[in-house]
Design a protein around this motif. Sequence first.
Motif, short mmCIF file in Angstrom:
data_model
loop_
_atom_site.label_atom_id
_atom_site.label_comp_id
_atom_site.label_asym_id
_atom_site.label_seq_id
_atom_site.Cartn_x
_atom_site.Cartn_y
_atom_site.Cartn_z
N ARG A 94 0.03 -49.92 -5.34
CA ARG A 94 1.29 -49.20 -5.54
C ARG A 94 1.83 -48.71 -4.21
O ARG A 94 1.09 -48.17 -3.39
N GLU A 95 3.12 -48.91 -4.03
CA GLU A 95 3.82 -48.35 -2.88
C GLU A 95 5.07 -47.64 -3.40
O GLU A 95 5.83 -48.22 -4.17
N MET A 96 5.24 -46.40 -2.98
CA MET A 96 6.39 -45.63 -3.43
C MET A 96 7.09 -45.03 -2.21
O MET A 96 6.43 -44.44 -1.35
N GLU A 97 8.39 -45.22 -2.15
CA GLU A 97 9.18 -44.69 -1.04
C GLU A 97 10.30 -43.82 -1.61
O GLU A 97 11.14 -44.29 -2.37
N VAL A 98 10.28 -42.55 -1.23
CA VAL A 98 11.31 -41.61 -1.66
C VAL A 98 12.28 -41.43 -0.49
O VAL A 98 11.86 -41.12 0.63
N SER A 99 13.56 -41.64 -0.74
CA SER A 99 14.56 -41.48 0.31
C SER A 99 15.71 -40.62 -0.20
O SER A 99 15.98 -40.57 -1.40
N VAL A 100 16.36 -39.95 0.74
CA VAL A 100 17.49 -39.10 0.41
C VAL A 100 18.71 -39.63 1.15
O VAL A 100 18.68 -39.81 2.37
N GLN B 278 6.68 -35.22 -2.99
CA GLN B 278 7.15 -36.05 -1.87
C GLN B 278 8.31 -35.36 -1.14
O GLN B 278 8.37 -35.38 0.08
N LEU B 279 9.22 -34.76 -1.93
CA LEU B 279 10.33 -34.06 -1.32
C LEU B 279 9.86 -32.84 -0.52
O LEU B 279 10.35 -32.58 0.58
N MET B 280 8.90 -32.09 -1.08
CA MET B 280 8.37 -30.93 -0.37
C MET B 280 7.76 -31.33 0.97
O MET B 280 7.94 -30.64 1.97
N ALA B 281 7.04 -32.44 0.97
CA ALA B 281 6.31 -32.86 2.16
C ALA B 281 7.20 -33.54 3.20
O ALA B 281 7.07 -33.28 4.40
N THR C 19 16.06 -30.92 1.73
CA THR C 19 16.58 -31.36 0.43
C THR C 19 15.89 -30.60 -0.69
O THR C 19 16.53 -30.17 -1.65
N TRP C 20 14.56 -30.41 -0.57
CA TRP C 20 13.82 -29.70 -1.60
C TRP C 20 14.30 -28.26 -1.74
O TRP C 20 14.45 -27.75 -2.85
#
Length: 117
Positions: A5-11, A77-80, A85-86
């Motif tokens: 699994r690979e997950m990428e969170v972007s804003v 993920q947002l916190m880190a 944004t968080w």
Amino acid sequence: DKSKREMEVSVQPDGQISVKLDLDWKASVEEYPKDHLNGKMIAQLNQLLSKEMTDLAKKTLKKMQNARCDGLGIARQLMAYHPDTWKKQKENWGSHYQKVKFDPNIQVEIRKKGIIN
């Protein structure tokens, strides 16, 4: 058999949160001995299973969003990685989570076939 699994969170600049979720699944198929799977059939099954699992993931993620269930840990993920944004969204994270754009992609690869390899 195996999963990666690979997950990428972007804003985005407008504040839109998007999540790209890539899953690679290695699978095995047990088959009826008279029905031999050839390379062409395995390729078709890989494609069909990848499409079906991606569609199922989209539906499941939509249900999770409606229930405000952050089971993938997007908030963490947002916190880190995106603390600014968080800070803007933590007060009402449940409603903000429902607006997150998910892009799941599941690739299934049949590596083993038959009862005995």
